[in-house]
Design an enzyme around this catalytic site. Structure first.
Site, PDB file in Angstrom:
ATOM      1  N   LYS A 184       7.988  49.819  29.555  1.00  0.00           N
ATOM      2  CA  LYS A 184       8.587  49.468  31.208  1.00  0.00           C
ATOM      3  C   LYS A 184       8.293  48.614  31.317  1.00  0.00           C
ATOM      4  CE  LYS A 184       7.118  51.916  35.556  1.00  0.00           C
ATOM      5  NZ  LYS A 184       7.248  50.631  36.284  1.00  0.00           N
ATOM      6  N   ARG A 190      11.983  43.235  31.413  1.00  0.00           N
ATOM      7  CA  ARG A 190      11.725  41.838  30.978  1.00  0.00           C
ATOM      8  C   ARG A 190      13.175  41.317  30.110  1.00  0.00           C
ATOM      9  NH1 ARG A 190       7.166  42.826  33.216  1.00  0.00           N
ATOM     10  NH2 ARG A 190       5.047  41.544  33.743  1.00  0.00           N
ATOM     11  N   GLY A 195       9.134  48.368  41.903  1.00  0.00           N
ATOM     12  CA  GLY A 195       9.079  47.120  42.461  1.00  0.00           C
ATOM     13  C   GLY A 195       9.130  46.229  41.561  1.00  0.00           C
ATOM     14  N   SER A 217      -1.630  39.867  39.465  1.00  0.00           N
ATOM     15  CA  SER A 217      -0.734  40.769  39.718  1.00  0.00           C
ATOM     16  C   SER A 217       0.574  40.335  38.734  1.00  0.00           C
ATOM     17  CB  SER A 217      -0.459  40.957  41.627  1.00  0.00           C
ATOM     18  OG  SER A 217       1.465  40.893  41.549  1.00  0.00           O
ATOM     19  N   ASP A 236      -1.877  50.532  36.102  1.00  0.00           N
ATOM     20  CA  ASP A 236      -1.644  52.103  36.482  1.00  0.00           C
ATOM     21  C   ASP A 236      -2.162  53.200  35.943  1.00  0.00           C
ATOM     22  OD1 ASP A 236       0.611  51.008  37.470  1.00  0.00           O
ATOM     23  OD2 ASP A 236       1.752  49.768  35.287  1.00  0.00           O
ATOM     24  N   LYS A 285       0.592  50.818  45.215  1.00  0.00           N
ATOM     25  CA  LYS A 285       1.331  51.199  44.251  1.00  0.00           C
ATOM     26  C   LYS A 285       2.636  51.617  45.024  1.00  0.00           C
ATOM     27  CE  LYS A 285      -0.397  48.845  40.851  1.00  0.00           C
ATOM     28  NZ  LYS A 285       0.270  47.241  41.309  1.00  0.00           N
ATOM     29  N   ARG A 333      -2.668  55.344  45.934  1.00  0.00           N
ATOM     30  CA  ARG A 333      -2.672  55.838  44.579  1.00  0.00           C
ATOM     31  C   ARG A 333      -4.349  56.600  45.599  1.00  0.00           C
ATOM     32  NH1 ARG A 333       0.327  53.246  39.661  1.00  0.00           N
ATOM     33  NH2 ARG A 333       2.519  54.580  40.360  1.00  0.00           N
ATOM     34  N   ARG A 377       3.465  58.677  39.141  1.00  0.00           N
ATOM     35  CA  ARG A 377       1.996  58.516  38.066  1.00  0.00           C
ATOM     36  C   ARG A 377       1.444  59.403  39.108  1.00  0.00           C
ATOM     37  NH1 ARG A 377       3.381  55.061  34.202  1.00  0.00           N
ATOM     38  NH2 ARG A 377       4.360  52.911  34.561  1.00  0.00           N
TER      39      ARG A 377
HETATM   40  C1  S3P Z   1       3.897  45.502  36.160  1.00  0.00           C
HETATM   41  C2  S3P Z   1       2.896  44.842  37.060  1.00  0.00           C
HETATM   42  C3  S3P Z   1       1.795  45.771  37.272  1.00  0.00           C
HETATM   43  C4  S3P Z   1       2.226  47.546  36.706  1.00  0.00           C
HETATM   44  C5  S3P Z   1       3.671  47.770  37.496  1.00  0.00           C
HETATM   45  C6  S3P Z   1       4.131  47.263  36.744  1.00  0.00           C
HETATM   46  C7  S3P Z   1       4.729  44.909  35.667  1.00  0.00           C
HETATM   47  O1  S3P Z   1       1.827  45.408  39.005  1.00  0.00           O
HETATM   48  O2  S3P Z   1       1.440  48.423  37.782  1.00  0.00           O
HETATM   49  O3  S3P Z   1       3.718  48.948  37.048  1.00  0.00           O
HETATM   50  O4  S3P Z   1       5.924  44.483  35.100  1.00  0.00           O
HETATM   51  O5  S3P Z   1       4.534  44.106  36.047  1.00  0.00           O
HETATM   52  P1  S3P Z   1       1.405  44.308  40.201  1.00  0.00           P
HETATM   53  O6  S3P Z   1       1.688  43.003  39.129  1.00  0.00           O
HETATM   54  O7  S3P Z   1       1.862  44.045  40.832  1.00  0.00           O
HETATM   55  O8  S3P Z   1      -0.060  44.792  39.849  1.00  0.00           O
END
Ligand code: S3P
Length: 438
Positions: free
Chosen positions: A23, A28, A96, A169, A322, A349, A353, A398
């Protein structure tokens, strides 16, 4: 909402499965292809709702994207600096990652965009990206608490910043790096705790100038040189290690199982779940290790195992952020007590969770104690959990998949209120489980 679904023990799982594309890499790949001049080609793209939200947004900002019959996507980009003003609000659904990374892109273009999302996304904190992007010159009008729906007015030119991440993050890091692509000068992100590095790898792959310096204490300083020109690429997306974890834990906890999960990405910033499961005594071997699209990949060979409780080091959290929900299921069936701390990010999240897993685990007969930053789980010693009761997923894919896996190792089965959220990241999840159950 779809109908509730019950998952039961149907005997040992066996066979060989693939999981959909990663994902994080899929988002990206679409974004950077949309910013390259010319045609990029993407193989193995995850066609889940979250990634499709990114595709729709990039189309709304001028990129041409075509899905071909063989599942290959081609993208004609607009060039860095070339994003167009979207005519309508960008609907981010549950995603997100789409929201935060696209906010970064818009922040350094001379356009205005409104972001909306579902009830889960509308509760999630966005201040973590509006703060640094505001320092770069973007302007935000948000809903109360800095949340969605919100409007971003990009700055052109934006101002380069050096920003130390206050939370570990990858989404915040990536939002700033993507904003830096169209910002004159050098934009720097200081990352005290390493997080997934797909943005860095792919930005370099597309020809951006990006330097990473690692200090003695492990802090990474990532510098992106702005006003970059991206060259179109051929991208192969490996299978998602986060999705593979559901098949792996299912095979570990259903006695007599033997399963192969093919083509799983094992980037060291993502493979924490496999290291922890091995520490718990999991029989997992990594076969045919290779590189796919600049990422390490292997086939996982998993046999049902007697697991022992574990205490995770908070430092491992970003590499498996995750995967804690499904790890909690494994811990509930292990022998002895497991302690998981340093998990405060799990509370923001797609759902909280920690609270949602604690509540669901209790409902199916596990013994757990909730802490502000984690969970203690007293394992059943391999005895199947009782099951029964209905799990509320709170729009969190999840949570749905973790408790579906728990159902396979329960006496009475586990009912999930709705499997609909699973479409965000793992279309075909139920078909995969059914295939393994033969
Ligand atoms: C992700 C980063 C993570 C992850 C999300 C995907 C990404 O979030 O939980 O499912 O693709 O950069 P955080 O960067 O907020 O921890």
């Amino acid at each position: 909402m779809s109908e509730p679904r019950t998952f039961r023990n149907l005997g040992p799982l066996c066979g060989s499965v693939t999981v959909p594309g990663d994902k994080s890499i899929s988002h990206r790949a679409l974004m950077l292809s949309a910013l390259a001049v010319g045609e990029s080609r993407i193989e193995g793209l995850l066609e889940g709702e979250d990634v499709l939200a990114t595709a729709a947004a990039m189309r709304a900002m001028g990129a041409e994207m075509t899905r071909h019959e063989d599942g290959i996507w081609t993208v004609h980009g607009v060039g860095v600096g070339g994003l167009l003003q979207p005519e309508a609000a960008l609907d981010m659904g549950n995603s997100g990652t789409s929201t935060r990374l696209l906010m970064g892109l818009v922040a350094s273009h001379g356009i205005t965009a409104t972001f909306t999302g579902d009830a889960s996304l509308s509760k999630r904190p966005m201040g973590r990206v509006t703060e640094p992007l505001g320092q770069m010159g973007a302007d935000f009008t948000t809903s109360p608490g800095g949340r969605l729906p919100l409007m971003v007015r990009g700055a052109c030119p934006a101002v380069p910043i050096e920003y130390r991440l206050p939370v570990a993050s990858a989404q915040v890091k990536s939002a700033i790096l993507l904003a830096g692509l169209n910002t004159p000068g050098i934009t720097r992100v200081v990352e005290p705790v390493p997080t997934r590095d797909h943005s860095e790898r792919m930005l370099r792959g597309f020809g951006a100038r990006l330097d990473v310096d690692t200090e003695a204490d492990g802090t990474r300083i990532i510098s992106i040189h702005g006003e970059a020109e991206l060259k179109p690429q051929q991208i192969v997306v490996p299978g998602d290690p986060s999705s593979a974890a559901f098949a792996v834990v299912a095979a570990l906890i259903v006695p007599g199982s033997e399963v192969r999960v093919m083509n799983v990405g094992l980037n060291p910033t993502r493979d924490g779940i496999y290291r922890v499961l091995k520490d718990m005594g999991a029989d997992i071997s990594f076969e045919n290790s290779r590189q796919v699209g600049g990422e390490p990949v292997a086939d996982l060979h998993v046999r049902a195992s007697v697991l022992t409780g574990v205490e995770t080091d908070p430092a491992i959290v970003p590499s498996m952020v995750d995967e804690f929900p499904v790890l909690f299921i494994a811990a509930a069936l292990a022998s002895g007590t497991s302690v998981f701390r340093g998990l405060e990010e799990l509370r923001v999240k797609e759902s909280d969770r920690i609270a949602v897993m604690a509540e669901g685990l209790r409902r199916i007969g596990a013994v757990v104690e909730e802490m502000e930053d984690g969970l203690t789980i007293h394992g059943s010693g391999g005895e199947p959990l009782k099951g029964g009761g209905v799990i509320e997923t709170h729009l969190d894919h999840r949570i749905a998949m973790s408790f579906a896996v728990a159902g396979l190792a329960s006496r009475e089965g586990v009912t999930i209120d709705s499997m609909e959220p699973v479409a965000t990241s793992f279309p075909g999840f139920e078909a995969m489980l059914a295939g393994l159950a033969g």
